[in-house]
Structures are given as C-alpha cells and as structure tokens.
Scaffold this active site. Sequence first.
Site, PDB file in Angstrom:
ATOM      1  N   GLY A 166     -32.775 -41.910  -3.615  1.00 18.91           N
ATOM      2  CA  GLY A 166     -31.656 -41.866  -2.669  1.00 18.91           C
ATOM      3  C   GLY A 166     -31.510 -40.586  -1.877  1.00 18.91           C
ATOM      4  O   GLY A 166     -31.014 -40.595  -0.752  1.00 18.91           O
TER       5      GLY A 166
ATOM      6  N   GLU B 286     -28.379 -34.685  -4.117  1.00 21.79           N
ATOM      7  CA  GLU B 286     -28.208 -36.097  -4.466  1.00 21.79           C
ATOM      8  C   GLU B 286     -27.528 -36.809  -3.300  1.00 21.79           C
ATOM      9  O   GLU B 286     -26.831 -36.188  -2.485  1.00 21.79           O
ATOM     10  CB  GLU B 286     -27.399 -36.152  -5.778  1.00 21.79           C
ATOM     11  N   ASP B 287     -27.743 -38.110  -3.212  1.00 21.37           N
ATOM     12  CA  ASP B 287     -27.150 -38.863  -2.098  1.00 21.37           C
ATOM     13  C   ASP B 287     -25.634 -38.981  -2.220  1.00 21.37           C
ATOM     14  O   ASP B 287     -24.908 -38.757  -1.262  1.00 21.37           O
ATOM     15  CB  ASP B 287     -27.796 -40.258  -1.981  1.00 21.37           C
TER      16      ASP B 287
ATOM     17  N   ASP C 267     -20.471 -40.726  -7.449  1.00 25.19           N
ATOM     18  CA  ASP C 267     -19.607 -41.909  -7.518  1.00 25.19           C
ATOM     19  C   ASP C 267     -18.809 -41.827  -8.830  1.00 25.19           C
ATOM     20  O   ASP C 267     -17.810 -41.119  -8.886  1.00 25.19           O
ATOM     21  CB  ASP C 267     -20.528 -43.134  -7.438  1.00 25.19           C
TER      22      ASP C 267
ATOM     23  N   LYS D 161     -17.330 -40.033  -3.492  1.00 27.79           N
ATOM     24  CA  LYS D 161     -16.254 -41.028  -3.610  1.00 27.79           C
ATOM     25  C   LYS D 161     -15.336 -40.570  -4.737  1.00 27.79           C
ATOM     26  O   LYS D 161     -15.466 -41.040  -5.880  1.00 27.79           O
ATOM     27  CB  LYS D 161     -16.838 -42.400  -3.999  1.00 27.79           C
TER      28      LYS D 161
ATOM     29  N   PHE E  44     -18.771 -49.699  -0.641  1.00 19.69           N
ATOM     30  CA  PHE E  44     -20.216 -49.623  -0.864  1.00 19.69           C
ATOM     31  C   PHE E  44     -20.908 -49.355   0.467  1.00 19.69           C
ATOM     32  O   PHE E  44     -20.703 -50.067   1.439  1.00 19.69           O
ATOM     33  CB  PHE E  44     -20.754 -50.904  -1.498  1.00 19.69           C
ATOM     34  N   VAL E  45     -21.707 -48.292   0.503  1.00 18.49           N
ATOM     35  CA  VAL E  45     -22.352 -47.894   1.759  1.00 18.49           C
ATOM     36  C   VAL E  45     -23.876 -47.882   1.621  1.00 18.49           C
ATOM     37  O   VAL E  45     -24.411 -47.757   0.520  1.00 18.49           O
ATOM     38  CB  VAL E  45     -21.871 -46.495   2.218  1.00 18.49           C
TER      39      VAL E  45
ATOM     40  N   ASP F 124     -29.268 -47.293  -0.697  1.00 20.90           N
ATOM     41  CA  ASP F 124     -29.807 -48.643  -0.582  1.00 20.90           C
ATOM     42  C   ASP F 124     -28.865 -49.709  -1.108  1.00 20.90           C
ATOM     43  O   ASP F 124     -27.951 -49.437  -1.889  1.00 20.90           O
ATOM     44  CB  ASP F 124     -31.116 -48.753  -1.375  1.00 20.90           C
TER      45      ASP F 124
ATOM     46  N   ARG G 231     -32.460 -47.997   3.238  1.00 22.08           N
ATOM     47  CA  ARG G 231     -32.527 -46.542   3.040  1.00 22.08           C
ATOM     48  C   ARG G 231     -32.929 -45.819   4.320  1.00 22.08           C
ATOM     49  O   ARG G 231     -32.613 -44.657   4.511  1.00 22.08           O
ATOM     50  CB  ARG G 231     -33.560 -46.200   1.954  1.00 22.08           C
TER      51      ARG G 231
HETATM   52  P1  IMP Z   1     -22.789 -42.293 -10.474  1.00 18.73           P
HETATM   53  O1  IMP Z   1     -23.545 -41.928 -11.691  1.00 18.73           O
HETATM   54  O2  IMP Z   1     -21.851 -43.436 -10.705  1.00 18.73           O
HETATM   55  O3  IMP Z   1     -22.091 -41.145  -9.802  1.00 18.73           O
HETATM   56  O4  IMP Z   1     -23.829 -42.964  -9.537  1.00 18.73           O
HETATM   57  C1  IMP Z   1     -24.514 -42.368  -8.557  1.00 18.73           C
HETATM   58  C2  IMP Z   1     -25.551 -43.348  -8.071  1.00 18.73           C
HETATM   59  O5  IMP Z   1     -25.000 -44.653  -7.815  1.00 18.73           O
HETATM   60  C3  IMP Z   1     -26.100 -42.869  -6.761  1.00 18.73           C
HETATM   61  O6  IMP Z   1     -27.205 -42.036  -6.957  1.00 18.73           O
HETATM   62  C4  IMP Z   1     -26.448 -44.171  -6.059  1.00 18.73           C
HETATM   63  O7  IMP Z   1     -27.752 -44.553  -6.401  1.00 18.73           O
HETATM   64  C5  IMP Z   1     -25.508 -45.192  -6.628  1.00 18.73           C
HETATM   65  N1  IMP Z   1     -24.396 -45.487  -5.684  1.00 18.73           N
HETATM   66  C6  IMP Z   1     -23.090 -45.213  -5.869  1.00 18.73           C
HETATM   67  N2  IMP Z   1     -22.346 -45.622  -4.828  1.00 18.73           N
HETATM   68  C7  IMP Z   1     -23.211 -46.167  -3.940  1.00 18.73           C
HETATM   69  C8  IMP Z   1     -23.047 -46.779  -2.641  1.00 18.73           C
HETATM   70  O8  IMP Z   1     -21.946 -46.881  -2.056  1.00 18.73           O
HETATM   71  N3  IMP Z   1     -24.181 -47.229  -2.043  1.00 18.73           N
HETATM   72  C9  IMP Z   1     -25.417 -47.110  -2.610  1.00 18.73           C
HETATM   73  N4  IMP Z   1     -25.610 -46.559  -3.823  1.00 18.73           N
HETATM   74  C10 IMP Z   1     -24.523 -46.086  -4.489  1.00 18.73           C
HETATM   75 MG    MG Z   2     -29.351 -42.841  -6.444  1.00 19.69          MG
END
Ligand code: IMP
Ligand code: MG
Length: 184
Positions: free
Chosen positions: A48, A103-104, A107, A135, A156-157, A163, A169
């Site tokens: 990502g 990191e992208d 969340d 977020k 969700f983006v 992706d 992507r």
């Molecule tokens: P976390 O561990 O929940 O913070 O997850 C982070 C990962 O969830 C990111 O690296 C993304 O791969 C995925 N992710 C979270 N939100 C989105 C979204 O809105 N679109 C696409 N991927 C997302």
């Molecule tokens: Mg990711």
Amino acid sequence: MKNRSMMQDIEKVLVSEEAIKRRVCELAQVIEADYDGKETLVVGILNGAVAFYVDLIKEMDSFIEMNFMRVSSYGGGTNTTGNIRILYDLEVSVADKHVLIVEDIIDSGVTMKNLKKLLLDRGAASVKACVLLDKPSRRIVDVDAEYVGFKIPDEFVVGYGLDYAGKYRNLKFIGTLKPEVYTH
Ligand code: IMP
Ligand code: MG
C-alpha cells in the site's frame, strides 16, 4: 474512453492528485528538518505504501537508507490489540538507527502499534510513522502517526497505493468506489 476504465468505478474524489503532491512536498520538508544529521532508515510497508513512499523520498535531499516490509494484521476476536504476521522482512538491521515507517493509512492502528513495538524491540534508536491517511475515528488501539498527510472520515478509500480486492492502487488520487462495485 477505453471499454474498461477504473474511473467508471469511482464515486467521488476525496483527495485530488494536486492536493497529494502539495502535501507530500510539505511532509518531506518537515521530515527532512526533523531528521537532519541522523542516520535514517525509511521503512516502506508493501504494497500500500509504494506510491506514497516513492514520491515522498524523491522530495527529500537527505542521505536515507531504503528498505521494505510486508505484514498482515490479524486482530479481532476478544483480543482487540491484535497482532501482525511478517510476510516479508527487512534486509537490514534497525539497531541504533532512526526509523521512519511509511504506510498508506492508519485505521484501527493494530498494524502500526505492532510495527512500532517490533522495531523498537529490535533496537532502533527511534521509531516514528508517516502515513498518507489517518482515520482517527476507527482507532481501537492507542497509537498515532507523527506525520499525517490527511485526516479522513470513516469511509473506505482506494487509490495512490490503497486497494480494494487488489485493484485501484494505481489511481493518482484518493477516492471512494460506487456501491455497486462491492456487490459485483
Ligand atoms: P489497521 O491495522 O487497521 O490500522 O490497518 C491498516 C491497513 O488496513 C492498511 O495498511 C490498509 O491496507 C488497510 N485499510 C484500512 N483502511 C483502508 C481503506 O479505506 N482502503 C484500503 N485499505 C484500507
Ligand atoms: Mg496496507
């Protein structure tokens, strides 16, 4: 237009290509100043972060070391802190280095919390994170990124590295998908 274009699936643009470019330059300048004179290892999280990572480091004029990791998070159940599985590991040691994770998106925070802990446990001198998107309303663990491109609502983006089912992507902007895309 071609028969099949990614644009047909886009509902709206949340962050434009121009806005991303501007913000990436700003972030690069702030990071450069903060890391001035430090031995910096910039760790990109595959897949990502690739688009963001490449654009960000090209705006920096410091001597940085590049390396990548690929992880998958498995949280859920009663264990809200979750954990991560390393699918592809760094090729270099982080010991005594100043590590910047790129990191992208942050969340739930599970991925970032575990990544930061892992790299600190391996002896990094410092570990900070730079994410394109945040977020905050989705956080289930107590972690933040020191450098954030854009705070976005709980939607969700896709695009610019992010992706849905492995696609979108390579969009130049961040956008949302039409509801019917999810039901195909
Ligand atoms: P976390 O561990 O929940 O913070 O997850 C982070 C990962 O969830 C990111 O690296 C993304 O791969 C995925 N992710 C979270 N939100 C989105 C979204 O809105 N679109 C696409 N991927 C997302
Ligand atoms: Mg990711």
